[in-house]
Write a protein that holds these residues in place. Structure first.
Motif, PDB file in Angstrom:
ATOM      1  N   GLU A  76       0.815  -1.210   0.000  1.00  0.00           N
ATOM      2  CA  GLU A  76       0.000   0.000   0.000  1.00  0.00           C
ATOM      3  C   GLU A  76       0.850   1.263   0.000  1.00  0.00           C
ATOM      4  OE1 GLU A  76      -3.383   2.230   2.807  1.00  0.00           O
ATOM      5  OE2 GLU A  76      -2.771   0.160   3.233  1.00  0.00           O
ATOM      6  N   ASN A  77       1.941   1.249   0.735  1.00  0.00           N
ATOM      7  CA  ASN A  77       2.728   2.466   0.907  1.00  0.00           C
ATOM      8  C   ASN A  77       3.953   2.560   0.012  1.00  0.00           C
ATOM      9  OD1 ASN A  77       1.229   3.717   3.174  1.00  0.00           O
ATOM     10  ND2 ASN A  77       1.847   1.876   4.270  1.00  0.00           N
ATOM     11  N   TYR A  78       4.510   1.410  -0.397  1.00  0.00           N
ATOM     12  CA  TYR A  78       5.751   1.437  -1.171  1.00  0.00           C
ATOM     13  C   TYR A  78       5.647   0.710  -2.503  1.00  0.00           C
ATOM     14  CZ  TYR A  78       7.616   3.065   3.271  1.00  0.00           C
ATOM     15  OH  TYR A  78       7.831   3.783   4.417  1.00  0.00           O
ATOM     16  N   TYR A  79       4.494   0.098  -2.772  1.00  0.00           N
ATOM     17  CA  TYR A  79       4.196  -0.492  -4.072  1.00  0.00           C
ATOM     18  C   TYR A  79       5.101  -1.664  -4.441  1.00  0.00           C
ATOM     19  CZ  TYR A  79       1.400   3.723  -4.329  1.00  0.00           C
ATOM     20  OH  TYR A  79       0.500   4.724  -4.034  1.00  0.00           O
ATOM     21  N   PHE A  80       5.451  -2.506  -3.465  1.00  0.00           N
ATOM     22  CA  PHE A  80       6.140  -3.752  -3.783  1.00  0.00           C
ATOM     23  C   PHE A  80       5.685  -4.834  -2.815  1.00  0.00           C
ATOM     24  CE2 PHE A  80       9.111  -1.993  -0.649  1.00  0.00           C
ATOM     25  CZ  PHE A  80       9.464  -3.101   0.098  1.00  0.00           C
ATOM     26  N   TRP A  81       5.864  -6.066  -3.243  1.00  0.00           N
ATOM     27  CA  TRP A  81       5.454  -7.243  -2.485  1.00  0.00           C
ATOM     28  C   TRP A  81       6.707  -7.864  -1.894  1.00  0.00           C
ATOM     29  CZ3 TRP A  81       0.990  -8.727  -0.700  1.00  0.00           C
ATOM     30  CH2 TRP A  81       0.768 -10.049  -0.313  1.00  0.00           C
ATOM     31  N   CYS A  82       6.794  -7.917  -0.572  1.00  0.00           N
ATOM     32  CA  CYS A  82       8.006  -8.374   0.094  1.00  0.00           C
ATOM     33  C   CYS A  82       8.170  -9.888  -0.056  1.00  0.00           C
ATOM     34  CB  CYS A  82       7.969  -7.998   1.569  1.00  0.00           C
ATOM     35  SG  CYS A  82       9.524  -8.349   2.432  1.00  0.00           S
ATOM     36  N   VAL A  83       9.370 -10.298  -0.437  1.00  0.00           N
ATOM     37  CA  VAL A  83       9.686 -11.719  -0.569  1.00  0.00           C
ATOM     38  C   VAL A  83      10.897 -12.072   0.291  1.00  0.00           C
ATOM     39  CG1 VAL A  83       8.648 -12.038  -2.835  1.00  0.00           C
ATOM     40  CG2 VAL A  83      11.008 -11.224  -2.682  1.00  0.00           C
ATOM     41  N   CYS A  84      11.067 -11.368   1.399  1.00  0.00           N
ATOM     42  CA  CYS A  84      12.186 -11.671   2.301  1.00  0.00           C
ATOM     43  C   CYS A  84      11.961 -13.035   2.957  1.00  0.00           C
ATOM     44  CB  CYS A  84      12.348 -10.581   3.355  1.00  0.00           C
ATOM     45  SG  CYS A  84      11.088 -10.605   4.647  1.00  0.00           S
ATOM     46  N   SER A  85      13.007 -13.550   3.594  1.00  0.00           N
ATOM     47  CA  SER A  85      12.943 -14.905   4.160  1.00  0.00           C
ATOM     48  C   SER A  85      11.852 -15.042   5.210  1.00  0.00           C
ATOM     49  CB  SER A  85      14.299 -15.281   4.754  1.00  0.00           C
ATOM     50  OG  SER A  85      14.682 -14.372   5.783  1.00  0.00           O
ATOM     51  N   LYS A  86      11.574 -13.980   5.962  1.00  0.00           N
ATOM     52  CA  LYS A  86      10.544 -14.056   7.002  1.00  0.00           C
ATOM     53  C   LYS A  86       9.144 -14.063   6.407  1.00  0.00           C
ATOM     54  CE  LYS A  86      10.916 -12.081  10.970  1.00  0.00           C
ATOM     55  NZ  LYS A  86      11.008 -11.070  12.044  1.00  0.00           N
ATOM     56  N   CYS A  87       8.946 -13.339   5.328  1.00  0.00           N
ATOM     57  CA  CYS A  87       7.607 -13.250   4.736  1.00  0.00           C
ATOM     58  C   CYS A  87       7.212 -14.518   3.986  1.00  0.00           C
ATOM     59  CB  CYS A  87       7.517 -12.040   3.809  1.00  0.00           C
ATOM     60  SG  CYS A  87       7.319 -10.463   4.690  1.00  0.00           S
ATOM     61  N   ILE A  88       8.203 -15.232   3.474  1.00  0.00           N
ATOM     62  CA  ILE A  88       7.863 -16.442   2.701  1.00  0.00           C
ATOM     63  C   ILE A  88       7.901 -17.707   3.565  1.00  0.00           C
ATOM     64  CG2 ILE A  88       8.675 -15.426   0.540  1.00  0.00           C
ATOM     65  CD1 ILE A  88      11.212 -17.110   0.797  1.00  0.00           C
ATOM     66  N   ASP A  89       8.232 -17.553   4.844  1.00  0.00           N
ATOM     67  CA  ASP A  89       8.271 -18.696   5.756  1.00  0.00           C
ATOM     68  C   ASP A  89       6.894 -18.897   6.386  1.00  0.00           C
ATOM     69  OD1 ASP A  89       8.767 -20.643   7.615  1.00  0.00           O
ATOM     70  OD2 ASP A  89      10.139 -19.448   8.847  1.00  0.00           O
ATOM     71  N   PRO A  90       6.184 -19.983   6.060  1.00  0.00           N
ATOM     72  CA  PRO A  90       4.832 -20.185   6.616  1.00  0.00           C
ATOM     73  C   PRO A  90       4.837 -20.333   8.136  1.00  0.00           C
ATOM     74  CG  PRO A  90       5.592 -22.158   5.453  1.00  0.00           C
ATOM     75  CD  PRO A  90       6.566 -21.076   5.151  1.00  0.00           C
ATOM     76  N   GLN A  91       5.951 -20.806   8.706  1.00  0.00           N
ATOM     77  CA  GLN A  91       6.026 -20.978  10.153  1.00  0.00           C
ATOM     78  C   GLN A  91       5.976 -19.636  10.874  1.00  0.00           C
ATOM     79  OE1 GLN A  91       5.728 -23.832  11.539  1.00  0.00           O
ATOM     80  NE2 GLN A  91       5.997 -23.172  13.670  1.00  0.00           N
ATOM     81  N   GLU A  92       6.418 -18.568  10.206  1.00  0.00           N
ATOM     82  CA  GLU A  92       6.376 -17.226  10.798  1.00  0.00           C
ATOM     83  C   GLU A  92       4.943 -16.833  11.137  1.00  0.00           C
ATOM     84  OE1 GLU A  92       8.021 -13.061  11.412  1.00  0.00           O
ATOM     85  OE2 GLU A  92       8.839 -15.079  11.496  1.00  0.00           O
ATOM     86  N   THR A  93       4.029 -17.077  10.211  1.00  0.00           N
ATOM     87  CA  THR A  93       2.621 -16.746  10.437  1.00  0.00           C
ATOM     88  C   THR A  93       2.032 -17.596  11.552  1.00  0.00           C
ATOM     89  OG1 THR A  93       2.315 -16.063   8.143  1.00  0.00           O
ATOM     90  CG2 THR A  93       0.332 -16.655   9.363  1.00  0.00           C
ATOM     91  N   VAL A  94       2.348 -18.894  11.558  1.00  0.00           N
ATOM     92  CA  VAL A  94       1.833 -19.794  12.592  1.00  0.00           C
ATOM     93  C   VAL A  94       2.271 -19.327  13.975  1.00  0.00           C
ATOM     94  CG1 VAL A  94       1.980 -22.135  13.531  1.00  0.00           C
ATOM     95  CG2 VAL A  94       1.706 -21.800  11.064  1.00  0.00           C
ATOM     96  N   GLU A  95       3.561 -19.001  14.128  1.00  0.00           N
ATOM     97  CA  GLU A  95       4.081 -18.599  15.435  1.00  0.00           C
ATOM     98  C   GLU A  95       3.517 -17.257  15.889  1.00  0.00           C
ATOM     99  OE1 GLU A  95       8.303 -18.723  15.162  1.00  0.00           O
ATOM    100  OE2 GLU A  95       8.393 -20.925  15.138  1.00  0.00           O
ATOM    101  N   MET A  96       3.352 -16.331  14.957  1.00  0.00           N
ATOM    102  CA  MET A  96       2.864 -15.004  15.332  1.00  0.00           C
ATOM    103  C   MET A  96       1.391 -15.021  15.716  1.00  0.00           C
ATOM    104  SD  MET A  96       4.831 -12.332  12.792  1.00  0.00           S
ATOM    105  CE  MET A  96       5.101 -11.016  13.964  1.00  0.00           C
ATOM    106  N   GLN A  97       0.664 -16.059  15.271  1.00  0.00           N
ATOM    107  CA  GLN A  97      -0.764 -16.156  15.589  1.00  0.00           C
ATOM    108  C   GLN A  97      -1.059 -17.369  16.464  1.00  0.00           C
ATOM    109  OE1 GLN A  97      -2.997 -14.104  11.883  1.00  0.00           O
ATOM    110  NE2 GLN A  97      -2.166 -16.105  11.394  1.00  0.00           N
ATOM    111  N   ALA A  98      -0.058 -17.826  17.197  1.00  0.00           N
ATOM    112  CA  ALA A  98      -0.161 -19.092  17.913  1.00  0.00           C
ATOM    113  C   ALA A  98      -1.057 -19.027  19.135  1.00  0.00           C
ATOM    114  CB  ALA A  98       1.224 -19.569  18.320  1.00  0.00           C
ATOM    115  N   ALA A  99      -1.728 -20.145  19.375  1.00  0.00           N
ATOM    116  CA  ALA A  99      -2.472 -20.349  20.616  1.00  0.00           C
ATOM    117  C   ALA A  99      -1.582 -21.103  21.600  1.00  0.00           C
ATOM    118  CB  ALA A  99      -3.737 -21.142  20.339  1.00  0.00           C
ATOM    119  N   LYS A 100      -1.991 -21.137  22.856  1.00  0.00           N
ATOM    120  CA  LYS A 100      -1.308 -21.945  23.868  1.00  0.00           C
ATOM    121  C   LYS A 100      -1.852 -23.372  23.756  1.00  0.00           C
ATOM    122  CE  LYS A 100      -0.596 -20.187  27.936  1.00  0.00           C
ATOM    123  NZ  LYS A 100      -0.816 -19.682  29.329  1.00  0.00           N
TER     124      LYS A 100
END
Length: 477
Positions: A279-303
């Motif tokens: 939205e702000n810089y007009y590019f789609w990030c493909v860094c190692s953290k953004c393409i790692d599916p485990q990143e999303t799981v951990e950031m939204q994790a339940a106990k």
């Protein structure tokens, strides 16, 4: 030379063709004597300052104009300009230093006073004045021979032109600028203004104070070469209006194609980060953290429902992948209710956090939300700051200690925010006479901030080091 001649549509198109960025936002090349050439190699160690730059143009945010100097940005007793009654300076020296630009801007601000000029309008006004007075020739260097001019910055003209919200915003700014400037300076037409505005949007920096609060908006030319990563190896910090880039990892050489800072808050999920960048810089990030599916799981994790299992739980699954504990629909609903409540309250507490509200959210989290869930970390951060605001030092210490693992995980080991968290904890511990703990946390803060800010930064010289020495002296007494 009038700015409409400097930025003709043909010239803009030519330079946009020459300066097209890659998907990450830059070609990481600079001009050397008019030609494109890669940056020269240079060995870099963690903590090394790899760039220092003064702003091409900057504007103090209007909400601080009566408490900070418009020139040096310091928070002092300030006195207003007697002509425009709009800007404030801390002393005569700052007023004189600002005068070459302010003498042009002053009648414009006087014309619109007592209304408050939107920050974006004032920044555009300053850019136009700057460009109209030789600013198109100013060079910002990222190496001794490698530089950029304002017209070399990417404008994303086409993207912004087809973005209805951006266009509508620019039209409103154009009306304000027309009223402000009148015949004092030639106002570019809307197409030319869009190009200047585009460069501001996609290359602008928030100048941060010692507490990492955004106090001003600025354009720096040389540092515009630096691309984004959600796992950066460099960091931008400020001393007044001066920007410093420090390496936070060892690098084989000074290769600007491999040096990354973060453009955004890293305490967000990959989807949120990518959305902000698009939205702000007009590019789609493909860094190692953004393409790692485990990143999303951990950031939204339940106990995990199993109290003996500390693993992050993917709430969409029926069983824990580590201990095989079952996840009931009731458990899943309770988790989602806690997260939704937290999101709503955080949205309503953007300007000020309320400790009682934070406590309600944290109570909901207790049995269902993992300690490293990003929303749990966010509400802990809000609770920490709210407790400090009402002098609840014991509670602040508790929240701050809980906050450390989340900050370290998502910001990284060498981030100013982690260093400042250690420093805040140490200050409270010194005040509460927990001297050994204070010394340890001051030393941790010092280790990080010397890398991110440099050992000569005023934050360390005038705040952290004296407090550390005081804690050591008190502990020895």
């Amino acid at each position: 030379m009038p700015s409409h001649k400097i930025f003709s549509p043909l010239l803009i198109k030519q330079f946009e063709t020459l300066t097209l960025k890659s998907q990450q936002g830059s070609n990481n090349q600079c001009k050397v004597k008019g030609r494109m050439k890669s940056a020269q190699p240079k060995a870099i160690k963690r903590g090394e300052r790899i760039l220092t730059e003064k702003p091409f143009a900057y504007v103090l945010k209007s909400k601080y104009r009566k408490e900070r100097c418009d020139n040096c940005l310091n928070q002092n007793k300030v006195m207003k300009c007697s002509n425009c009654n709009y800007v404030y300076y801390c002393n005569r020296a700052c007023q004189m230093q600002a005068w070459p630009l302010h003498k042009i801007e002053c009648p414009m601000l006087k014309r619109i006073f007592p209304r408050i000029v939107p920050d974006a309008a004032r920044m555009l006004c300053r850019l136009i004045i700057r460009l109209d007075n030789g600013g198109d020739l100013v060079r910002g260097y990222c190496t001794p021979t490698c530089y950029r001019k304002f017209r070399d910055l990417m404008s994303h003209y086409q993207e912004i032109k087809h973005d209805p919200k951006r266009v509508e915003h620019l039209e409103s700014l154009y009306v304000i600028l027309s009223e402000m400037m009148q015949n004092d300076t030639v106002l570019p037409n809307q197409a030319e203004l869009l190009s200047i505005h585009g460069r501001l949007i996609t290359n602008g920096f928030n100048i941060l104070d010692a507490e990492m609060n955004s106090i001003a908006t600025a354009i720096y030319l040389g540092v515009s070469i630096t691309d984004h990563s959600c796992k950066p190896n460099a960091v931008a910090t400020f001393e007044g209006t001066t920007l410093h880039i420090h390496a936070i990892e060892d690098m084989e050489c000074l290769d600007w194609s491999k040096i990354f800072i973060s453009y955004i808050d890293l305490l967000n999920t990959p989807a949120q980060r990518r959305g902000d960048l698009k939205e702000n810089y007009y590019f789609w990030c493909v860094c190692s953290k953004c393409i790692d599916p485990q990143e999303t799981v951990e950031m939204q994790a339940a106990k995990c429902p199993n109290p003996k299992c500390s693993a992050p739980l993917d709430i969409t699954l029926n069983n824990c992948l580590y201990c095989d504990a079952g996840v009931s629909p009731r458990y899943r609903n309770a988790f989602q209710e806690a997260i939704n409540l937290t999101k709503n309250h955080l949205e309503n507490m953007k300007d000020v956090a309320y400790l009682d509200v934070c406590k309600i959210c944290l109570k909901k989290h207790k049995d269902f939300v993992h300690s490293l869930n990003v929303w749990h970390v966010k509400i802990l951060d809000a609770a920490f700051e709210a407790a400090i605001a009402v002098s609840k030092w014991g509670e602040a210490l508790d929240y701050g200690k809980q906050l450390l693992p989340g900050f370290r995980k998502y910001y990284g080991d060498w981030n100013p925010l982690l260093g400042l968290l250690y420093m805040k904890l140490a200050k409270i511990q010194l005040y509460e006479n927990f001297l050994k703990e204070a010394i340890y946390n001051f030393q941790e803060a010092k280790k990080i901030l010397e890398v991110t800010h440099g050992p000569d930064h005023s934050l360390l010289q005038t705040q952290l080091k004296p407090l550390l020495l005081q804690a050591i002296a008190d502990n020895s007494a």
